[in-house]
Scaffold this motif. Structure first.
Motif, PDB file in Angstrom:
ATOM      1  N   GLN A  15       0.826  -1.210   0.000  1.00  0.00           N
ATOM      2  CA  GLN A  15       0.000   0.000   0.000  1.00  0.00           C
ATOM      3  C   GLN A  15       0.861   1.262   0.000  1.00  0.00           C
ATOM      4  OE1 GLN A  15      -3.421  -0.028  -0.345  1.00  0.00           O
ATOM      5  NE2 GLN A  15      -2.921  -2.157  -0.740  1.00  0.00           N
ATOM      6  N   CYS A  16       1.993   1.222   0.689  1.00  0.00           N
ATOM      7  CA  CYS A  16       2.877   2.386   0.745  1.00  0.00           C
ATOM      8  C   CYS A  16       3.426   2.723  -0.638  1.00  0.00           C
ATOM      9  CB  CYS A  16       4.017   2.149   1.737  1.00  0.00           C
ATOM     10  SG  CYS A  16       5.031   0.683   1.397  1.00  0.00           S
ATOM     11  N   VAL A  17       3.760   1.708  -1.403  1.00  0.00           N
ATOM     12  CA  VAL A  17       4.309   1.918  -2.746  1.00  0.00           C
ATOM     13  C   VAL A  17       3.243   2.506  -3.672  1.00  0.00           C
ATOM     14  CG1 VAL A  17       5.400   0.814  -4.729  1.00  0.00           C
ATOM     15  CG2 VAL A  17       5.949   0.032  -2.422  1.00  0.00           C
ATOM     16  N   LEU A  18       2.023   2.035  -3.531  1.00  0.00           N
ATOM     17  CA  LEU A  18       0.934   2.559  -4.354  1.00  0.00           C
ATOM     18  C   LEU A  18       0.655   4.024  -4.040  1.00  0.00           C
ATOM     19  CD1 LEU A  18      -1.546  -0.447  -4.219  1.00  0.00           C
ATOM     20  CD2 LEU A  18      -0.127   0.261  -6.153  1.00  0.00           C
ATOM     21  N   LEU A  19       0.746   4.392  -2.760  1.00  0.00           N
ATOM     22  CA  LEU A  19       0.450   5.763  -2.346  1.00  0.00           C
ATOM     23  C   LEU A  19       1.616   6.727  -2.576  1.00  0.00           C
ATOM     24  CD1 LEU A  19      -1.465   4.998   0.940  1.00  0.00           C
ATOM     25  CD2 LEU A  19      -2.371   6.238  -1.022  1.00  0.00           C
ATOM     26  N   ALA A  20       2.826   6.290  -2.299  1.00  0.00           N
ATOM     27  CA  ALA A  20       3.986   7.187  -2.367  1.00  0.00           C
ATOM     28  C   ALA A  20       5.174   6.475  -3.031  1.00  0.00           C
ATOM     29  CB  ALA A  20       4.351   7.668  -0.968  1.00  0.00           C
ATOM     30  N   PRO A  21       5.097   6.237  -4.333  1.00  0.00           N
ATOM     31  CA  PRO A  21       6.164   5.498  -5.017  1.00  0.00           C
ATOM     32  C   PRO A  21       7.505   6.220  -5.081  1.00  0.00           C
ATOM     33  CG  PRO A  21       4.585   6.363  -6.603  1.00  0.00           C
ATOM     34  CD  PRO A  21       4.013   6.609  -5.230  1.00  0.00           C
ATOM     35  N   GLU A  22       7.517   7.517  -4.809  1.00  0.00           N
ATOM     36  CA  GLU A  22       8.788   8.246  -4.775  1.00  0.00           C
ATOM     37  C   GLU A  22       9.511   8.045  -3.445  1.00  0.00           C
ATOM     38  OE1 GLU A  22       8.441  12.332  -5.916  1.00  0.00           O
ATOM     39  OE2 GLU A  22       7.139  11.854  -7.607  1.00  0.00           O
ATOM     40  N   VAL A  23       8.784   7.527  -2.446  1.00  0.00           N
ATOM     41  CA  VAL A  23       9.348   7.357  -1.112  1.00  0.00           C
ATOM     42  C   VAL A  23       9.572   5.882  -0.777  1.00  0.00           C
ATOM     43  CG1 VAL A  23       8.996   7.839   1.356  1.00  0.00           C
ATOM     44  CG2 VAL A  23       8.246   9.496  -0.363  1.00  0.00           C
ATOM     45  N   PHE A  24       8.683   5.016  -1.259  1.00  0.00           N
ATOM     46  CA  PHE A  24       8.754   3.590  -0.932  1.00  0.00           C
ATOM     47  C   PHE A  24       8.845   2.731  -2.183  1.00  0.00           C
ATOM     48  CE2 PHE A  24       6.009   5.699   2.233  1.00  0.00           C
ATOM     49  CZ  PHE A  24       6.742   5.463   3.386  1.00  0.00           C
ATOM     50  N   ASP A  25       9.516   1.592  -2.032  1.00  0.00           N
ATOM     51  CA  ASP A  25       9.551   0.567  -3.072  1.00  0.00           C
ATOM     52  C   ASP A  25       9.491  -0.777  -2.356  1.00  0.00           C
ATOM     53  OD1 ASP A  25       9.705  -0.680  -5.522  1.00  0.00           O
ATOM     54  OD2 ASP A  25      11.664   0.119  -6.056  1.00  0.00           O
ATOM     55  N   GLN A  26       9.500  -1.854  -3.130  1.00  0.00           N
ATOM     56  CA  GLN A  26       9.476  -3.192  -2.547  1.00  0.00           C
ATOM     57  C   GLN A  26      10.581  -4.033  -3.148  1.00  0.00           C
ATOM     58  OE1 GLN A  26       5.129  -3.715  -3.479  1.00  0.00           O
ATOM     59  NE2 GLN A  26       5.217  -4.887  -1.580  1.00  0.00           N
ATOM     60  N   ARG A  27      11.137  -4.927  -2.315  1.00  0.00           N
ATOM     61  CA  ARG A  27      12.152  -5.856  -2.807  1.00  0.00           C
ATOM     62  C   ARG A  27      11.502  -6.835  -3.772  1.00  0.00           C
ATOM     63  NH1 ARG A  27      14.905  -6.927   3.001  1.00  0.00           N
ATOM     64  NH2 ARG A  27      13.362  -8.580   3.023  1.00  0.00           N
ATOM     65  N   GLU A  28      12.226  -7.183  -4.803  1.00  0.00           N
ATOM     66  CA  GLU A  28      11.703  -8.091  -5.826  1.00  0.00           C
ATOM     67  C   GLU A  28      11.402  -9.477  -5.273  1.00  0.00           C
ATOM     68  OE1 GLU A  28      11.035  -7.656  -9.170  1.00  0.00           O
ATOM     69  OE2 GLU A  28      11.408  -5.514  -8.930  1.00  0.00           O
ATOM     70  N   ASP A  29      12.285  -9.995  -4.421  1.00  0.00           N
ATOM     71  CA  ASP A  29      12.169 -11.386  -3.989  1.00  0.00           C
ATOM     72  C   ASP A  29      11.056 -11.656  -2.986  1.00  0.00           C
ATOM     73  OD1 ASP A  29      13.709  -9.882  -2.209  1.00  0.00           O
ATOM     74  OD2 ASP A  29      14.851 -11.611  -1.515  1.00  0.00           O
ATOM     75  N   ASP A  30      10.794 -10.723  -2.067  1.00  0.00           N
ATOM     76  CA  ASP A  30       9.803 -11.005  -1.027  1.00  0.00           C
ATOM     77  C   ASP A  30       8.797  -9.880  -0.784  1.00  0.00           C
ATOM     78  OD1 ASP A  30      11.463  -9.178   0.206  1.00  0.00           O
ATOM     79  OD2 ASP A  30      12.165 -10.544   1.763  1.00  0.00           O
ATOM     80  N   GLY A  31       8.921  -8.764  -1.498  1.00  0.00           N
ATOM     81  CA  GLY A  31       7.952  -7.677  -1.366  1.00  0.00           C
ATOM     82  C   GLY A  31       8.127  -6.781  -0.164  1.00  0.00           C
ATOM     83  N   ILE A  32       9.185  -6.992   0.616  1.00  0.00           N
ATOM     84  CA  ILE A  32       9.408  -6.177   1.809  1.00  0.00           C
ATOM     85  C   ILE A  32       9.759  -4.740   1.397  1.00  0.00           C
ATOM     86  CG2 ILE A  32      10.874  -5.884   3.870  1.00  0.00           C
ATOM     87  CD1 ILE A  32       8.880  -8.255   3.986  1.00  0.00           C
ATOM     88  N   VAL A  33       9.288  -3.801   2.182  1.00  0.00           N
ATOM     89  CA  VAL A  33       9.446  -2.375   1.882  1.00  0.00           C
ATOM     90  C   VAL A  33      10.918  -1.956   1.800  1.00  0.00           C
ATOM     91  CG1 VAL A  33       9.321  -1.637   4.305  1.00  0.00           C
ATOM     92  CG2 VAL A  33       8.657  -0.054   2.504  1.00  0.00           C
ATOM     93  N   ILE A  34      11.178  -1.045   0.865  1.00  0.00           N
ATOM     94  CA  ILE A  34      12.475  -0.382   0.740  1.00  0.00           C
ATOM     95  C   ILE A  34      12.195   1.115   0.874  1.00  0.00           C
ATOM     96  CG2 ILE A  34      14.408   0.170  -0.790  1.00  0.00           C
ATOM     97  CD1 ILE A  34      13.788  -2.468  -2.270  1.00  0.00           C
ATOM     98  N   LEU A  35      12.873   1.767   1.775  1.00  0.00           N
ATOM     99  CA  LEU A  35      12.717   3.208   1.960  1.00  0.00           C
ATOM    100  C   LEU A  35      13.644   3.923   0.987  1.00  0.00           C
ATOM    101  CD1 LEU A  35      11.411   5.515   3.551  1.00  0.00           C
ATOM    102  CD2 LEU A  35      13.285   5.300   5.199  1.00  0.00           C
ATOM    103  N   LEU A  36      13.074   4.641   0.052  1.00  0.00           N
ATOM    104  CA  LEU A  36      13.858   5.360  -0.952  1.00  0.00           C
ATOM    105  C   LEU A  36      14.265   6.745  -0.482  1.00  0.00           C
ATOM    106  CD1 LEU A  36      11.732   4.528  -4.121  1.00  0.00           C
ATOM    107  CD2 LEU A  36      13.829   3.389  -3.352  1.00  0.00           C
ATOM    108  N   GLU A  37      13.430   7.357   0.348  1.00  0.00           N
ATOM    109  CA  GLU A  37      13.666   8.744   0.771  1.00  0.00           C
ATOM    110  C   GLU A  37      13.289   8.896   2.240  1.00  0.00           C
ATOM    111  OE1 GLU A  37      15.143  12.039   0.867  1.00  0.00           O
ATOM    112  OE2 GLU A  37      14.947  11.472  -1.228  1.00  0.00           O
ATOM    113  N   ALA A  38      14.294   8.952   3.114  1.00  0.00           N
ATOM    114  CA  ALA A  38      14.045   9.047   4.556  1.00  0.00           C
ATOM    115  C   ALA A  38      13.531  10.416   4.982  1.00  0.00           C
ATOM    116  CB  ALA A  38      15.309   8.708   5.335  1.00  0.00           C
ATOM    117  N   GLU A  39      13.818  11.441   4.168  1.00  0.00           N
ATOM    118  CA  GLU A  39      13.340  12.786   4.464  1.00  0.00           C
ATOM    119  C   GLU A  39      12.685  13.353   3.207  1.00  0.00           C
ATOM    120  OE1 GLU A  39      16.237  15.264   6.426  1.00  0.00           O
ATOM    121  OE2 GLU A  39      16.910  13.610   7.675  1.00  0.00           O
TER     122      GLU A  39
END
Length: 64
Positions: A15-39
């Motif tokens: 849901q985070c990736v759908l709402l804010a794709p410039e800030v969040f992404d997901q790992r390819e293998d398991d879908g766990i969140v990746i923080l792209l922009e901490a600020e």
């Protein structure tokens, strides 16, 4: 705004990736969140707050 994520809590709902794709992404293998922009810029604040609110695992923390 400062954003942190707890990868151990993340369930990979994306849901985070759908709402804010410039800030969040997901790992390819398991879908766990990746923080792209901490600020993220002010233009992303409302979306990041919403992403934190709808996260089913409460894995996103936002501090001002």
């Amino acid at each position: 705004m400062k954003v942190t994520v707890d990868e151990d809590k993340c369930c990979g709902a994306g849901q985070c990736v759908l709402l804010a794709p410039e800030v969040f992404d997901q790992r390819e293998d398991d879908g766990i969140v990746i923080l792209l922009e901490a600020e993220p810029g002010a233009d992303q604040h409302a979306l990041v707050r919403e992403a934190a609110a709808v996260c089913p695992a409460a894995a996103i923390e936002v501090s001002e």
